[in-house]
Structure formats: structure tokens, C-alpha cells
Design a protein around this motif. Sequence first.
Motif, PDB file in Angstrom:
ATOM      1  N   ILE A 184       1.214  -1.239   0.022  1.00  0.00           N
ATOM      2  CA  ILE A 184      -0.226   0.407   0.040  1.00  0.00           C
ATOM      3  C   ILE A 184       0.264   0.826   0.182  1.00  0.00           C
ATOM      4  O   ILE A 184       0.484   1.875  -0.575  1.00  0.00           O
ATOM      5  N   GLN A 185       1.725   1.070   0.419  1.00  0.00           N
ATOM      6  CA  GLN A 185       2.317   2.338   0.566  1.00  0.00           C
ATOM      7  C   GLN A 185       3.809   2.569  -0.518  1.00  0.00           C
ATOM      8  O   GLN A 185       3.699   3.766  -1.001  1.00  0.00           O
ATOM      9  N   TYR A 186       4.193   1.208  -1.171  1.00  0.00           N
ATOM     10  CA  TYR A 186       5.116   1.399  -2.232  1.00  0.00           C
ATOM     11  C   TYR A 186       4.280   1.940  -3.851  1.00  0.00           C
ATOM     12  O   TYR A 186       4.456   2.760  -4.081  1.00  0.00           O
ATOM     13  N   LEU A 187       2.884   1.622  -3.095  1.00  0.00           N
ATOM     14  CA  LEU A 187       1.602   2.607  -4.211  1.00  0.00           C
ATOM     15  C   LEU A 187       1.690   3.642  -4.200  1.00  0.00           C
ATOM     16  O   LEU A 187       1.240   4.485  -5.434  1.00  0.00           O
ATOM     17  N   SER A 188       1.562   4.282  -3.170  1.00  0.00           N
ATOM     18  CA  SER A 188       1.063   5.300  -3.500  1.00  0.00           C
ATOM     19  C   SER A 188       2.145   6.767  -3.193  1.00  0.00           C
ATOM     20  O   SER A 188       2.311   7.444  -3.290  1.00  0.00           O
ATOM     21  N   ILE A 189       3.680   5.842  -3.647  1.00  0.00           N
ATOM     22  CA  ILE A 189       4.715   6.669  -3.966  1.00  0.00           C
ATOM     23  C   ILE A 189       5.847   6.139  -4.917  1.00  0.00           C
ATOM     24  O   ILE A 189       6.703   6.581  -4.994  1.00  0.00           O
ATOM     25  N   ARG A 190       4.777   5.347  -5.794  1.00  0.00           N
ATOM     26  CA  ARG A 190       5.674   4.639  -6.721  1.00  0.00           C
ATOM     27  C   ARG A 190       6.595   5.910  -7.848  1.00  0.00           C
ATOM     28  O   ARG A 190       5.568   6.521  -7.977  1.00  0.00           O
ATOM     29  N   ASP A 191       7.178   5.486  -8.243  1.00  0.00           N
ATOM     30  CA  ASP A 191       7.583   6.515  -9.281  1.00  0.00           C
ATOM     31  C   ASP A 191       7.176   6.320 -11.253  1.00  0.00           C
ATOM     32  O   ASP A 191       7.788   6.713 -11.791  1.00  0.00           O
ATOM     33  N   HIS A 192       6.825   5.463 -11.508  1.00  0.00           N
ATOM     34  CA  HIS A 192       6.051   4.725 -12.741  1.00  0.00           C
ATOM     35  C   HIS A 192       4.981   3.776 -12.563  1.00  0.00           C
ATOM     36  O   HIS A 192       4.919   3.027 -11.517  1.00  0.00           O
TER      37      HIS A 192
END
Lengths: 292, 292
Positions: A284-292
Amino acid sequence: MQLTEYLKEKKQLINQQLELYVRDYSVPGRLQDSILHSVHAGGKRLRPILLLATAQAFEVQEEKVLGVASALEMVHTYSLIHDDLPAMDNDDLRRGKPTNHKRFDEATAILAGDALLTLSMQVIAEDPHLSDSERIYLIQELSKASGAKGMVEGQMQDMLSENVEVSLEKLENIHKNKTGQLLKFSILTGAYLGGVTDKVLTEMIKMAEALGLIFQIQDDILDITGDASVIGKPTGSDEGNHKSTYPQLLGLEGAIDQKEKYVQRALENLKNANIEGSTLSQLIQYLSIRDH
Amino acid sequence: MQLTEYLKEKKQLINQQLELYVRDYSVPGRLQDSILHSVHAGGKRLRPILLLATAQAFEVQEEKVLGVASALEMVHTYSLIHDDLPAMDNDDLRRGKPTNHKRFDEATAILAGDALLTLSMQVIAEDPHLSDSERIYLIQELSKASGAKGMVEGQMQDMLSENVEVSLEKLENIHKNKTGQLLKFSILTGAYLGGVTDKVLTEMIKMAEALGLIFQIQDDILDITGDASVIGKPTGSDEGNHKSTYPQLLGLEGAIDQKEKYVQRALENLKNANIEGSTLSQLIQYLSIRDH
């Protein structure tokens, strides 16, 4: 395991499975080449990875969900092939590679999409790791999520909203159908096969809904602030296409705040489902700050 | 009952079912309008009628097969919508009415096709008259018949054969996939739900294969000798598109002889399956002399 390791490992696993299925369910030739082109174009495999992570959180064996995770990615891939067509979004590049109709031609791209959608249903219907009632439940849910009350309707509404001012409510409704329903399917499948209680299922569905909106807001933000070479497609296309976006409706800061609100909600849902320590919370946290 | 009465009654029944399903599984708006446009464009409903007639021959209750018969017609309808697109056969008229992309637009037509294909699977997966194992069997067979080793591959090969001289063997192979597999599904479904022996099933599959070729030869003949106002589309299009046809490869008389040979074979198969007195035998003869 670190999240980046996890993502890399699961992505490879899904890629292998997809390749096996496509080669098994089609014959060598132009149609197969074209399907493989889009399957190999890669992508993050987020939907199947969310499915695997949810299954893991509820202690479902991985081999039991690999088929349906691949089927889900096939539906996503077919939708990208059709959405990229000149009559739709008219995109030449997808993940940094020529789109299907640019590499082949429009007719072939339409057929490759049709074949992938058909194949997705076949994969679930023939999955030896699932019982008949599980196969039926999953086909029902996948066809609902991707059909004329789900993803396809979302794409139709999205196209009708180009060059039109839409409300935040309408925008969320479009995304719920266009992107959210398949994401929800990934979470629902993991929880269903884990045999969770109704209470937990309800929490997971709420989590999936928040996740869909996080995903979309970040997509809109990346279209403004992202690096085209990292995303693999040109930025600024939403403005060019006159599409309504969260940053446009709420401002960039407002969109970021809104996204953060959904992240907190999603994490709360995981806690209520007693799986706050699972890989899903990192995702969840990764998806909210992903760069691509 | 006379065959013309039978055809009329069953066509109405299928039309009603299709309309109910589409309204139930989509939301009012452009996508639904576009799906309904193609569903209302009519057609003879041959595939579902063959399914109903086969089921009747093997004493299966009609209500048990109405869902899968409708699903089958949805797959056929989606394939027509996509085949008519400018990138494929580029047809403006279908059954005397504007094709979907002419009445709406290309994007909508692509989505309407996608929605119908998805819906077909949902209809079978949710059919309350079928057991889970029956639903699974039918979804397996329908996805195989219409997928990348079936109808979609047939359409790909058909497109690749334009402006190319092909052998009779190759031509038959194209038709087997493009048209034959769905026709075979209609016969197979009726026999399977009738719980026939393996011997009878084998006869029915042979019958279905002959029927597919009868159907295609007559299609080719009508493109030369037919009346455009009766067929509902221009004649002579095969020659215009430089498509290989039976009359071109065998001559008109040769094609008629070939068709008659398949009719005799199909009737022989029915006799071996002990259903020579059924409506199916009238349908075979009707299909071989139809004028549209």
C-alpha cells in the motif's frame, strides 16, 4: 524479504506463467507473436502481485492462486491493448515499447486483446488447483469486474468525459470501474480463497477500494511530476487529452493530501482484518509513492 | 411444426433472452445502447437454434439451455462487431443496418464487443439451471472454441489470406476455426447436456464439422448468386476483397456438389446417432439451401 526483492521475484514468477499459458493456448504465428509482444512488454504486474500478497496474508498456497493471478493480468493486458488503439487513447508507446497496433497493426491488436480476454476465462475454468465451485465463483467475479458494469463501462465513461468538466464524484466513479474493479478482484480473490469471515471480507473490500483510489491519484500525480523515461510513456498526456484529474480538481497539494487519507484508511482496514504485519501493508505504501 | 414456424418461434425466444441479459448486466447509457444496437440487428440466430434443436433431440429441457444458447449468440455478435471494424473487414452494413461503428464510433464498437464477450462468460457462470460442473465444462469449451486456437485464430488467418492464393485444405482450416468451432459448440452442448454416449458424441461432432462446411460453402455461393436485398449486405465482396472461396477453387458447380456431399454425410451422422427424425435433419437441409 525486502519489498523490492519480493516485487522482483513475484514479477518473474508471473511472467513465466503468462508465457507458458500463452504458448500453450495459442498456435505459433502472427496472433501468438502479437499476444506475446504485449505480454513481454512487462509492466509491474501489480494486480497479480496484490493477489499473491493477499493470498499469502491469509495462508493460501501460492500454487493455488497462480492461475487466477495470471488470468487477471491477461484481462489487464487485453484492456491496455484495446485502450491504446487509435480509436481510443491512440498511444504509440506503452512501457517504453511500441504499442501492439504500432508493432503489428490495428486488426492484429484487436484480435490479440480478444484472445487474451477469452484465454483468461479458459485459464480459470481449467485450473487443476481449484475446485469447480471456486472456478465458478472466480469467473463470476472476474467477468463482473471487467464487464459492462465494471472495467468496460469505466473505459466508456472515461472516453465520454474527455473535453468535459466532471465532478470529483463522477471522476471517482469512473476510476472505480476502470481501474478499481480489477484491483478489488485481486484482493477479493486472495481473501475468498483464504476462507475469511464476512467481517474480514468487508474490511478487505474497503481496503481494495481505497487502494484503487490511491493508485489512480498517484497515476494522475505522476502525469504531472513524473519522469517520462522512468514511467515509459510521455507525461502531460492527461492535460493534452483534456482529461479531468485529481490534481486539476483539488490542486497538486490537495491530491497528495487526499491520497494520504486513503493510505491511512487502507492501513486501518488491514489492522481490522488482523493482517497489518503482512506484505500488503508495504505494498500500500509503495503504491502511494511509486515513481512509475 | 413447420420448420419456418420453428425458426420464427425460437428466434423470438432467443431475442427476448438476449435483451433481458444485456439490460440486466449493463447500465443505461451509450455502451448499453451500442450493445443493444448489435443485438437488435437480428440475424437468423442459427447457432442458438442449432443448440436448442440438438438439446430437444436428446430430450434436454429448453430452460436448461437457454442461457448457454444466449451466451453463444453473444460471442457470435461480438465477433461480428469486431470483424466489421475498419481495421478488419471495414463493413458499413450488417443485416441491412449500419454496423456498430457506423452507428456509434469505433471506440464504442470495440468496447461493445469486449462487453459482449465478457458477458457471455458471466451468463454461463451464473446460470441457475446448470450445475457447477456443467458451467465449467461449457466455459472451457466455449473459450476454446472462440479463443486463440479457435475463432480468433481463424479470423487472423482469414485476414492473412486476403490477396493470397490458398489451397482448399488451408481454406477449410480457416473456416473450421472461424465459423466451424462455434457451430460445433452449439451441437456439442446439446449432446453433452443430453448425457449421450461417447459413440453418439463422436457422430454429433462429425455432423457439426460437416455442418460448418455446408454453412461456409453456401455463404460463398450466396456471395455470387445471392440477392443483396435478401442477404442484407452487398454481394461480390469476396471477389472485391480477393478472398479465396469454394466456387473460386472448385467452380460453382463443383462447390454445389461438395456441399451436397457434406449434407449426405451430416444426415448419415444423425442416423447413426438415432435422431434422424429430429428437427436437426430439417435444419441441415435448410442451411444448405438458405437464401440469406
